[in-house]
Design a protein around this motif. Structure first.
Motif, PDB file in Angstrom:
ATOM      1  N   THR A  19     -29.298  26.449  -8.675  1.00 49.51           N
ATOM      2  CA  THR A  19     -28.718  26.650  -7.345  1.00 49.51           C
ATOM      3  C   THR A  19     -29.319  27.882  -6.674  1.00 49.51           C
ATOM      4  OG1 THR A  19     -26.644  25.531  -7.880  1.00 49.51           O
ATOM      5  CG2 THR A  19     -26.578  27.129  -6.084  1.00 49.51           C
ATOM      6  N   ARG A  23     -31.208  27.874  -3.059  1.00 51.90           N
ATOM      7  CA  ARG A  23     -30.888  28.791  -1.959  1.00 51.90           C
ATOM      8  C   ARG A  23     -32.110  29.591  -1.526  1.00 51.90           C
ATOM      9  NH1 ARG A  23     -24.931  30.947  -4.141  1.00 51.90           N
ATOM     10  NH2 ARG A  23     -23.796  29.029  -3.607  1.00 51.90           N
ATOM     11  N   HIS A  38     -29.124  24.228   5.380  1.00 50.32           N
ATOM     12  CA  HIS A  38     -28.050  24.406   4.404  1.00 50.32           C
ATOM     13  C   HIS A  38     -28.496  23.911   3.025  1.00 50.32           C
ATOM     14  CE1 HIS A  38     -25.088  25.113   7.667  1.00 50.32           C
ATOM     15  NE2 HIS A  38     -25.886  24.289   8.332  1.00 50.32           N
ATOM     16  N   VAL A  40     -27.826  22.187  -0.319  1.00 47.15           N
ATOM     17  CA  VAL A  40     -26.814  21.238  -0.795  1.00 47.15           C
ATOM     18  C   VAL A  40     -27.371  20.489  -2.007  1.00 47.15           C
ATOM     19  CG1 VAL A  40     -25.365  19.263  -0.201  1.00 47.15           C
ATOM     20  CG2 VAL A  40     -25.920  20.963   1.551  1.00 47.15           C
ATOM     21  N   ASP A  46     -21.269  21.737  -8.360  1.00 44.17           N
ATOM     22  CA  ASP A  46     -19.905  22.202  -8.091  1.00 44.17           C
ATOM     23  C   ASP A  46     -19.164  22.565  -9.379  1.00 44.17           C
ATOM     24  OD1 ASP A  46     -19.844  19.587  -8.939  1.00 44.17           O
ATOM     25  OD2 ASP A  46     -18.418  18.903  -7.428  1.00 44.17           O
ATOM     26  N   ARG A  56     -20.303  32.770  -4.193  1.00 47.82           N
ATOM     27  CA  ARG A  56     -20.426  31.652  -3.244  1.00 47.82           C
ATOM     28  C   ARG A  56     -20.613  30.353  -4.024  1.00 47.82           C
ATOM     29  NH1 ARG A  56     -24.919  31.529   0.124  1.00 47.82           N
ATOM     30  NH2 ARG A  56     -26.101  32.821  -1.349  1.00 47.82           N
ATOM     31  N   GLN A  59     -22.518  23.922  -2.975  1.00 47.59           N
ATOM     32  CA  GLN A  59     -22.006  22.803  -2.188  1.00 47.59           C
ATOM     33  C   GLN A  59     -22.662  21.503  -2.634  1.00 47.59           C
ATOM     34  OE1 GLN A  59     -22.920  24.569   1.813  1.00 47.59           O
ATOM     35  NE2 GLN A  59     -20.747  24.232   2.180  1.00 47.59           N
ATOM     36  N   THR A  60     -21.851  20.494  -2.866  1.00 44.96           N
ATOM     37  CA  THR A  60     -22.363  19.169  -3.173  1.00 44.96           C
ATOM     38  C   THR A  60     -22.244  18.279  -1.946  1.00 44.96           C
ATOM     39  OG1 THR A  60     -20.220  18.624  -4.143  1.00 44.96           O
ATOM     40  CG2 THR A  60     -21.979  19.272  -5.663  1.00 44.96           C
ATOM     41  N   THR A  63     -18.770  16.757  -0.517  1.00 44.16           N
ATOM     42  CA  THR A  63     -17.880  17.786   0.029  1.00 44.16           C
ATOM     43  C   THR A  63     -18.453  18.380   1.306  1.00 44.16           C
ATOM     44  OG1 THR A  63     -17.075  18.314  -2.187  1.00 44.16           O
ATOM     45  CG2 THR A  63     -16.737  19.971  -0.468  1.00 44.16           C
ATOM     46  N   PHE A  64     -19.758  18.664   1.296  1.00 42.82           N
ATOM     47  CA  PHE A  64     -20.399  19.268   2.464  1.00 42.82           C
ATOM     48  C   PHE A  64     -20.315  18.342   3.676  1.00 42.82           C
ATOM     49  CE2 PHE A  64     -24.178  19.783   5.142  1.00 42.82           C
ATOM     50  CZ  PHE A  64     -24.068  21.121   5.482  1.00 42.82           C
ATOM     51  N   GLU A  67     -16.715  18.116   5.033  1.00 44.78           N
ATOM     52  CA  GLU A  67     -16.313  19.286   5.825  1.00 44.78           C
ATOM     53  C   GLU A  67     -16.953  19.278   7.206  1.00 44.78           C
ATOM     54  OE1 GLU A  67     -17.424  22.541   3.370  1.00 44.78           O
ATOM     55  OE2 GLU A  67     -15.679  22.366   2.032  1.00 44.78           O
ATOM     56  N   GLN A  68     -18.240  18.956   7.262  1.00 43.54           N
ATOM     57  CA  GLN A  68     -18.942  18.956   8.544  1.00 43.54           C
ATOM     58  C   GLN A  68     -18.445  17.835   9.461  1.00 43.54           C
ATOM     59  OE1 GLN A  68     -20.990  21.334   9.596  1.00 43.54           O
ATOM     60  NE2 GLN A  68     -20.683  22.391   7.643  1.00 43.54           N
TER      61      GLN A  68
END
Length: 279
Positions: A19, A23, A38, A40, A46, A56, A59-60, A63-64, A67-68
């Motif tokens: 991860t 990033r 982003h 992901v 997760d 932090r 994000q998978t 879920t991402f 939320e969006q």
């Protein structure tokens, strides 16, 4: 139409370093493209404790997107951090999108091309691999290079490795022998196209002699279960050296550590944005 929300999508791992690498690549791609992107993962990430990721949580995809969508976003562009047409892209992502559409209404998720699209290919990947093994090849050029990847039961994914292997082999000095290996494969002759397991390849090469070092060229983007510190590859190499005293094995750096990868991802991003605007 409005620009889509952009994400860099990898398969995901329970290893924090995977991860972290996602990033890092996302930040570098954002700087190179001037876009907000982003990081992901499709799955697994997760399960990493947020404390292991500087507080932090990873994000998978499900879920991402959920939320969006709740915030009103309806257009997404995912740039795959995958070498080829993995089942994750061809089946798992569409299944997830269909499930979310049923629950939260229509939206569009466009997938960009993988790193090595077929049939066009991507010659920069072989150059990355060549750069990563170059410091490991002795001046005498008497060595053996083994290109190793994850392995896949899908012929199209294996074709990606075979084509990259052909391109890399053509770049090597004439005195360097070249082999291929995989970390995973299914039993049965119907999966012989996938290649041989790394452990078997190393044993066979050791039986041919220990005078020439073996250089592993890693067709992996990020550290995880197989590649990176403490991964299966390191264990397999250590075990092979115990079975064959005097055998020298050198392991290359990962594809994700080379600056050419950002160039490739930037091209995939630009092409994906152009396709989204034309749709």
């Amino acid at each position: 139409m409005d620009d889509p929300l952009i994400l860099l999508l990898d398969n995901g791992s329970v290893q924090p370093e995977s991860t972290r690498n996602l990033r890092r690549l996302t930040e570098a791609l954002g700087q190179a493209s001037g876009r907000t992107i982003h990081p992901v993962s499709l799955r697994h990430a997760d399960r990493i404790a947020a404390e292991a990721l500087d507080g932090r949580a990873a994000q998978t995809l499900g879920t991402f997107l959920g939320e969006q969508l709740g915030l009103g976003v309806r257009s997404f562009l995912a740039i795959p951090l995958f070498f080829g047409p993995s089942r994750a892209l061809s089946a798992l992502v569409p299944e997830l999108v269909e499930s979310l559409q049923s629950a939260q209404g229509p939206f569009k998720l466009r997938l960009g091309d993988p790193l090595y699209p077929l049939p066009a290919g991507e010659p920069r990947l072989a150059r990355i691999l060549r750069d990563q093994i170059d410091p490991l090849i002795p001046q005498s050029a008497k060595a053996r290079v083994v290109l190793v990847d994850h392995g896949s039961p899908q012929p199209a994914v294996t074709e990606v490795r075979l084509r990259i292997a052909e391109e890399l082999h053509a770049m090597l000095p004439s005195g360097v022998a070249f082999r291929q290996a995989v970390m995973e494969r299914r039993e049965g002759k119907e999966y012989d196209f996938n290649g041989e397991l790394l452990e078997r390849v190393l044993d066979r090469e050791a039986q041919r002699g220990i005078d020439k070092p073996i250089i592993l060229s890693l067709l992996f983007i990020s550290p995880g279960r197989h590649a990176g510190q403490g991964g299966d590859i390191a264990t397999i190499c250590s075990d092979a050296q115990r079975r064959h005293p005097g055998l020298k094995i050198h392991v290359s750096r990962l594809v994700g550590e080379h600056p050419y990868l950002i160039e490739i991802l930037r091209d995939r991003l630009h092409r994906g944005l152009s396709a989204a605007q034309e749709a």
